[in-house]
Each structure stands twice: as C-alpha cells, then as structure tokens.
Design an enzyme around this catalytic site. Sequence first.
Site, mmCIF file in Angstrom:
data_model
loop_
_atom_site.group_PDB
_atom_site.id
_atom_site.type_symbol
_atom_site.label_atom_id
_atom_site.label_comp_id
_atom_site.label_asym_id
_atom_site.label_seq_id
_atom_site.Cartn_x
_atom_site.Cartn_y
_atom_site.Cartn_z
ATOM 1 N N ARG A 15 0.844 -1.206 0.000
ATOM 2 C CA ARG A 15 0.000 0.000 0.000
ATOM 3 C C ARG A 15 0.876 1.252 0.000
ATOM 4 O O ARG A 15 0.570 2.236 -0.686
ATOM 5 C CB ARG A 15 -0.938 -0.016 1.204
ATOM 6 C CG ARG A 15 -2.063 -1.028 1.106
ATOM 7 C CD ARG A 15 -2.760 -1.265 2.429
ATOM 8 N NE ARG A 15 -3.330 -0.042 2.984
ATOM 9 C CZ ARG A 15 -3.845 0.042 4.213
ATOM 10 N NH1 ARG A 15 -3.852 -1.015 5.015
ATOM 11 N NH2 ARG A 15 -4.350 1.181 4.644
ATOM 12 N N CYS B 55 -0.727 6.107 9.197
ATOM 13 C CA CYS B 55 -1.163 4.872 8.524
ATOM 14 C C CYS B 55 -2.396 5.253 7.716
ATOM 15 O O CYS B 55 -2.476 6.362 7.192
ATOM 16 C CB CYS B 55 -1.416 3.744 9.517
ATOM 17 S SG CYS B 55 -2.725 4.068 10.727
#
Length: 292
Positions: A183, A243
């Site tokens: 990601r 995050c």
Amino acid sequence: MSLQARALVTSKLLAEAVKVQGKMRILDTSWYLPKLRRNAKSEFKKRHIPGAAFFDIGQCCDKTSPLDHMLPSQKIFADYVGNLGISSDTHVVVYDASEFGAFSAPRVWWMFRVFGHSAVSLLNGGLRNWELEGRPVSDKYVGPAPTEFKASLNRSWIKSYEDILDNLDTKKFQVVDARPAGRFRGLDPEPRDNTEPGHIPGSISLPFHSFLSPSGHFRPKEQLQALFARAGVDLSRPLCVSCGSAVTACHVALAAHECGHPGVSVYDGGWSEWYTRAAPEHVISEGRGKHL
C-alpha cells in the site's frame, strides 16, 4: 517494576494483578476494518477477559469529522472513559482480539497517553495469547459505576494535514508510515473505497506487523531498535507516525516508546486525509490510477 510502570504487560502479570483487585480497569478495544465484516462489540459480548469493558473507537471520537475515528475533544474523552469507571488514578490495561495479537489496542494506549493518562498498559499478545495460555474468558458483563476522569490533551503529539505539508519543506520531523509495504508503494489496493495507495513524500515505510513476532507479541527492545535503524529512523530526532486512519500507526508509537523515545506524534488524518487533500505531486505511487 510495578504493573503501572510497564507499557507492555504479560498475561501472567495481568492475571496476577486481577486477583489483587486493585484500582485497575481492563478494556477490550477491538476494532476491525469494515471489509472484514467483524462486529467487535458482538464478539466482546460473547467472549472477553473477565471484568473487561468495551472501548469503542468508533464512538469515542470526533463525530463531526468526515474521517474515521478522529481524536475526540478532552470533554468527550473524559466523559466516555469516566462512564467506563475510569478515574485519573485508575490503571488501564488495553487489549484486542485481533489475530495479529495487537491491532487497535495500541491506538487506545496512545489515546490515554495523549490525554495525559500515563498509567496505561497494553496486554502483550492480546486475547489471542490469553486464550492460548488457557486463561479464562467470559460472556458476563456488569457495567461499572460512572466516575470522573480529568483529561489534558498534549497537542504536541498530534499532527494535522498542514503540519505534514509544512514538513515537506522544513523536515523538522521524520514521518513513518505503518501500512503494509504494498500500500505504501502504491502496488496494493487500500481497504477504503475511493482511495488509491501511495505515500507522503519523504516518509519511511515500517509496516506495523514488523514490530510483532509470529506469536503476536511485541518484539524485544533490541529487535525494535534494529528495525528502526534498518529503516533509517533516527530515534534521537522528532518522529511522527501515520497509517490509513491512525490506528496501526500507534504500533510505531508504542515501539518507539519501548526504545526510549520521549513522545511520538501521530498524524491523525493519516493517508485517508492526505490522499483526498494533497496535490497530485504529493501522492507518491508506483501504481498510480490502477486501483480505482
């Protein structure tokens, strides 16, 4: 070392502390990404550590924000935890039921600390290892008597979108991203709709699960220090963690705390906010446009 002095406690130590029945409160802080289709509160009702209460990060948050579970105001946090029977001299122990051993619990550990409550520990290994060790679980719950909790927000531990944007030029602090490497690089899809993967320019990839052993426990201090060093993170300098939505970022905060860092800040909006607000040149991705 007393139980209150530890950021991480073992299930053995917690089981012994429960027997003493001191001023302690255990919280199941489980939360899961919506695509997993797990209902943390329903699971809590079926099985939890005896005496635990449920802390819902989807409720103890800023509900005026379009972003998920952003940090609430001092009053909202104080009222919420006060209603869980937690006062300013209560020792709080948090855990979650994730198969990782820790997923959302580090976020709640950090929340207590950012609101000025240092008497908070995380059950190392989570419910997963508590059960593996044959310790009891329960489906019984007795609500605690509400009490007063005094919160004092440490604003220096919170970073905004503007702070991160300014830091692209000033480089006053390091930014560590706790999402999985795919990601971060922009190769694997984000779990949220209408959000492409990628990363903030200059940020460092340190996936949250790298801080955990295969058993689901946080790695020893020496291994944590080595992880930071290999990634190029200088623990003597200011550090901000990020995050998707500031949940697993707190694994990095806890690991840095274990290594002696005085206080890690969290980018509360995380990638969810950055992707929607940043200019295209500030979204770094090896696979731009492939995941929408």
